[in-house]
Design an enzyme around this catalytic site. Structure first.
Site, short mmCIF file in Angstrom:
data_model
loop_
_atom_site.label_atom_id
_atom_site.label_comp_id
_atom_site.label_asym_id
_atom_site.label_seq_id
_atom_site.Cartn_x
_atom_site.Cartn_y
_atom_site.Cartn_z
N LYS A 1 12.21 -21.22 22.53
CA LYS A 1 12.91 -19.95 22.38
C LYS A 1 13.78 -19.68 23.61
O LYS A 1 13.55 -20.25 24.66
CB LYS A 1 11.89 -18.83 22.20
CG LYS A 1 11.04 -19.06 20.95
CD LYS A 1 10.47 -17.79 20.41
CE LYS A 1 9.73 -18.04 19.12
NZ LYS A 1 10.61 -18.22 17.96
N LYS B 1 15.36 -26.62 2.73
CA LYS B 1 16.75 -26.70 3.19
C LYS B 1 17.47 -27.86 2.52
O LYS B 1 16.90 -28.94 2.34
CB LYS B 1 16.78 -26.87 4.72
CG LYS B 1 16.42 -25.58 5.44
CD LYS B 1 16.50 -25.75 6.93
CE LYS B 1 16.07 -24.48 7.64
NZ LYS B 1 17.10 -23.44 7.66
N HIS C 1 6.76 -27.11 10.82
CA HIS C 1 8.15 -27.49 10.57
C HIS C 1 8.53 -28.86 11.15
O HIS C 1 9.06 -29.72 10.45
CB HIS C 1 9.10 -26.44 11.15
CG HIS C 1 8.83 -25.04 10.68
ND1 HIS C 1 8.54 -24.76 9.37
CD2 HIS C 1 8.81 -23.87 11.33
CE1 HIS C 1 8.36 -23.45 9.24
NE2 HIS C 1 8.50 -22.90 10.43
N HIS D 1 9.47 -23.30 4.77
CA HIS D 1 10.86 -23.14 4.28
C HIS D 1 11.79 -24.25 4.77
O HIS D 1 12.85 -24.44 4.20
CB HIS D 1 11.40 -21.74 4.59
CG HIS D 1 11.66 -21.50 6.04
ND1 HIS D 1 10.70 -21.08 6.91
CD2 HIS D 1 12.79 -21.62 6.75
CE1 HIS D 1 11.23 -20.95 8.11
NE2 HIS D 1 12.49 -21.27 8.05
N GLU E 1 16.01 -22.29 19.50
CA GLU E 1 16.35 -20.91 19.12
C GLU E 1 16.90 -20.17 20.33
O GLU E 1 16.51 -20.46 21.47
CB GLU E 1 15.09 -20.19 18.62
CG GLU E 1 14.50 -20.79 17.35
CD GLU E 1 13.23 -20.05 16.94
OE1 GLU E 1 13.33 -19.20 16.04
OE2 GLU E 1 12.17 -20.31 17.51
N ARG F 1 0.81 -1.23 0.00
CA ARG F 1 0.00 0.00 0.00
C ARG F 1 0.84 1.28 0.00
O ARG F 1 0.36 2.34 -0.38
CB ARG F 1 -0.91 0.02 1.23
CG ARG F 1 -2.03 -1.00 1.19
CD ARG F 1 -2.69 -1.07 2.55
NE ARG F 1 -1.68 -1.35 3.58
CZ ARG F 1 -1.92 -1.40 4.87
NH1 ARG F 1 -3.14 -1.19 5.31
NH2 ARG F 1 -0.95 -1.67 5.72
N ASP G 1 3.20 -22.56 16.06
CA ASP G 1 4.19 -21.83 15.27
C ASP G 1 5.26 -22.77 14.68
O ASP G 1 5.78 -22.49 13.60
CB ASP G 1 4.87 -20.78 16.17
CG ASP G 1 5.70 -19.79 15.39
OD1 ASP G 1 5.21 -19.32 14.35
OD2 ASP G 1 6.84 -19.49 15.80
N LYS H 1 3.31 -19.06 5.78
CA LYS H 1 2.74 -19.54 7.03
C LYS H 1 2.30 -18.34 7.86
O LYS H 1 2.85 -17.26 7.66
CB LYS H 1 3.75 -20.40 7.76
CG LYS H 1 4.77 -19.64 8.63
CD LYS H 1 5.53 -20.56 9.53
CE LYS H 1 5.95 -19.85 10.79
NZ LYS H 1 6.85 -20.52 11.66
P1 NAP Z 1 5.50 -7.28 7.46
O1 NAP Z 1 6.94 -6.90 7.61
O2 NAP Z 1 4.51 -6.73 8.42
O3 NAP Z 1 5.09 -6.89 5.97
C1 NAP Z 1 3.76 -6.92 5.54
C2 NAP Z 1 3.68 -6.45 4.10
O4 NAP Z 1 2.33 -6.49 3.66
C3 NAP Z 1 4.17 -5.04 3.88
O5 NAP Z 1 4.80 -4.94 2.65
C4 NAP Z 1 2.86 -4.23 3.87
O6 NAP Z 1 3.06 -3.03 3.19
C5 NAP Z 1 1.96 -5.21 3.14
N1 NAP Z 1 0.53 -5.00 3.40
C6 NAP Z 1 -0.07 -4.92 4.60
N2 NAP Z 1 -1.40 -4.71 4.43
C7 NAP Z 1 -1.62 -4.68 3.11
C8 NAP Z 1 -2.78 -4.47 2.30
N3 NAP Z 1 -3.99 -4.27 2.84
N4 NAP Z 1 -2.63 -4.51 0.96
C9 NAP Z 1 -1.43 -4.71 0.39
N5 NAP Z 1 -0.30 -4.89 1.10
C10 NAP Z 1 -0.39 -4.86 2.44
O7 NAP Z 1 5.31 -8.88 7.48
P2 NAP Z 1 6.39 -10.00 7.14
O8 NAP Z 1 7.21 -10.26 8.34
O9 NAP Z 1 7.08 -9.63 5.89
O10 NAP Z 1 5.46 -11.27 6.94
C11 NAP Z 1 4.70 -11.49 5.78
C12 NAP Z 1 4.07 -12.89 5.85
O11 NAP Z 1 5.12 -13.85 5.92
C13 NAP Z 1 3.21 -13.14 7.08
O12 NAP Z 1 2.16 -14.02 6.73
C14 NAP Z 1 4.16 -13.83 8.04
O13 NAP Z 1 3.46 -14.67 8.95
C15 NAP Z 1 4.97 -14.66 7.07
N6 NAP Z 1 6.30 -15.02 7.55
C16 NAP Z 1 7.22 -14.06 7.85
C17 NAP Z 1 8.48 -14.43 8.27
C18 NAP Z 1 9.53 -13.41 8.56
O14 NAP Z 1 10.66 -13.81 8.87
N7 NAP Z 1 9.25 -12.14 8.48
C19 NAP Z 1 8.81 -15.80 8.40
C20 NAP Z 1 7.85 -16.76 8.09
C21 NAP Z 1 6.60 -16.36 7.66
P3 NAP Z 1 2.05 -1.77 3.39
O15 NAP Z 1 1.81 -1.62 4.85
O16 NAP Z 1 2.77 -0.63 2.75
O17 NAP Z 1 0.83 -2.12 2.64
#
Ligand code: NAP
Length: 484
Positions: A331, A182, A240, A178, A216, A51, A235, A148
């Site tokens: 953790k 691996k 996993h 993921h 972890e 967004r 989680d 996830k």
């Molecule tokens: P994040 O840092 O909060 O990023 C969320 C993203 O979604 C941002 O780019 C945000 O940008 C966008 N977004 C939010 N609301 C939106 C909307 N209404 N329309 C379009 N875009 C929108 O989250 P993340 O850590 O990257 O995680 C993303 C997903 O991956 C989640 O399901 C999480 O559970 C999963 N995940 C993450 C990790 C990790 O290490 N981070 C690991 C495993 C799984 P804007 O706010 O600008 O829209």
């Protein structure tokens, strides 16, 4: 049919959440590595979508900074970085509204492989699937990648599967775990099914027990409120650890082909026994002088959510009846270690007498650190003085055994994204697998929710609650030390 790499002439990959943490830390650095490896066809495009108000130039700057931070080797490769960033563009889109969708529709090509990576919160998975169809962006050949968590229980996972199924076939849906990307996890299958040595012994007759550990050192600070709704069982175990268990326990599939592998994994999940209360230990880490306790980080002093769990699991089938699988994850533990240890039984009789008795063989499959496989075997201690036996590791740390190729093992995300592009679902979870995993997990969670029992407090930097050690001591066994 044996799966093989399908050449892809060109692709458009849209990353919803392209400005988020996962995209910047894993997805785009992974794609950069594949670009450098020459695996990205010249006309392929990566489109970030979120967004935030920014143009292509600002997005390229953002991702350039991410590469600098999360792929630091890129600093010495300015031409590659420039070439890669050139492939990127950005579309402002709202997953829950109409803004940006017509622009995206014009941008995504219909005559190349299309992949849509849902790297956004789970509440947006359904709205994204709906809009991709409503705006006629997706085709019957498009692929979607789902991060996830896939639901938080059986009911929500079923509902999500049903929503996705309204717009996409199962062959188009790539549910990512993921851990399956691996190198070691795939090597586990190579070791099991590519050698004649192990498979005849791979059963309850010769394997005493299996340990799966994902430890972890980090806590949940910064995302405590979010984590508190989930806990270690949801989680980590439901996805996993369950996937690792499946790969250890499954029957040999006829071919290394997506549905053949996933059919076998599903049979394992369906053969898991229910878990009784005395086969589970749950904990919450305590504070240290410098770090908050789990309860403080979760901002909920009455939280019953676990940051640690250990379980004893049985599989009711011919191969595994009588061989327990011990799983643990937590953790703020002593070290960051992910490994599977297959403990073989002792020799039935020691010809060297009781004093020289050999230790049982163990196969250690290490996911981190230092991905590799190690087999402990008994040999004679060198030198005179009789037959003294010693247990030594046959170590196959990939970085050492495979030289430079072992050091350049692709990250899990790199491999999985390229599998999506190539249309290979072998390392992705099928909908029925995810539902079966929740069907096993839900009653365990319900058991302790109903009991309202508080998790045990354990020291940060320890190996977890003492009760988890007792879980194995009761059976005359002990956990392998989680040293790095
Ligand atoms: P994040 O840092 O909060 O990023 C969320 C993203 O979604 C941002 O780019 C945000 O940008 C966008 N977004 C939010 N609301 C939106 C909307 N209404 N329309 C379009 N875009 C929108 O989250 P993340 O850590 O990257 O995680 C993303 C997903 O991956 C989640 O399901 C999480 O559970 C999963 N995940 C993450 C990790 C990790 O290490 N981070 C690991 C495993 C799984 P804007 O706010 O600008 O829209």
């Amino acid at each position: 049919m044996v799966s093989r790499v399908i050449p892809v002439d060109s692709f458009d990959l849209v990353i919803f959440g392209g400005t988020g943490d996962l995209a910047r830390r894993k997805i785009l650095p992974g794609l950069f590595h594949r670009f450098c490896a020459g695996q990205m066809p010249d006309t392929s495009c990566i489109i970030g979508a979120a967004r935030a108000d920014m143009d292509d130039v600002a997005y390229r700057t953002l991702i350039g900074e991410a590469l600098d931070e999360f792929a630091p080797e890129s600093r010495a490769m300015p031409d590659d970085v420039a070439g890669f960033l050139d492939r990127l563009s950005y579309v402002r889109v709202d997953a829950t509204g109409d803004a940006g969708w017509s622009h995206l529709a014009k941008k995504v090509r219909k005559d190349v492989v299309q992949a849509f990576y849902f790297s956004v919160g789970p509440s947006l998975f359904g709205p994204l699937a709906e809009r991709l169809h409503a705006h006629a962006i997706a085709t019957s050949q498009s692929r979607i990648v789902i991060e996830k968590p896939f639901g938080r229980d059986l009911q929500s996972a079923r509902a999500l599967n049903a929503t996705l199924a309204e717009h996409f076939t199962e062959e188009q849906i790539y549910r990512i775990d993921h851990y399956l990307g691996k190198e070691t996890v795939q090597n586990l299958m190579a070791v099991r099914f590519g050698n004649v040595l192990f498979e005849p012994l791979w059963n309850a007759q010769y394997i005493d027990h299996v340990q799966i550990t994902v430890a972890e050192t980090v806590g949940v600070a910064g995302r405590g409120a979010y984590y508190d709704k989930s806990g270690a069982m949801r989680d980590m175990v439901q996805n996993h650890l369950m996937q690792l268990l499946c790969l250890i326990a499954m029957e040999p599939p006829s071919f290394f082909e997506p549905n053949a592998v996933r059919d076998e994994k599903l049979k394992v999940i369906r053969a898991l026994d229910p878990v009784a209360a005395d086969q589970v230990v749950r904990g919450q880490y305590k504070a240290t002088r410098n770090t908050p306790s789990y309860l403080e980080a979760a901002e909920n002093p009455d939280s019953l959510t676990e940051s640690y769990i250990a379980l004893k699991v049985h599989i009711s089938n011919w191969r595994w009846k009588g061989t327990p699988f011990y799983l643990r994850t937590g953790k703020r533990l002593k070290s960051r270690v992910s490994e599977i240890v297959v403990h073989f039984k002792e020799t039935p009789h020691s010809i060297f007498g009781d004093e020289a008795r050999s230790a049982a063989n163990a196969l250690v499959i290490r996911l981190q650190p230092d991905e590799g496989i190690e087999l402990s075997v008994t040999i004679k201690e060198p030198g005179p003085g009789g037959m003294r036996l010693v247990n030594v590791p046959l170590d196959m740390t990939f970085a050492e055994a495979l030289g430079p190729d072992g050091e350049n093992v692709p990250d899990a995300y790199e491999r999985l994204i390229m599998d999506v592009i190539r249309g290979n679902q072998t390392l992705f979870m099928r909908g029925d697998e995810v539902e079966a995993a929740w069907a096993w997990t839900d009653p365990i969670i319900e058991m302790w929710t109903t009991a309202g029992k508080k998790p045990i407090q354990y020291d940060s930097g320890s190996t977890g609650p003492e009760e988890a050690m007792i879980l194995l001591h009761r059976d005359g066994r002990r956990w392998r030390e989680i040293e790095t």
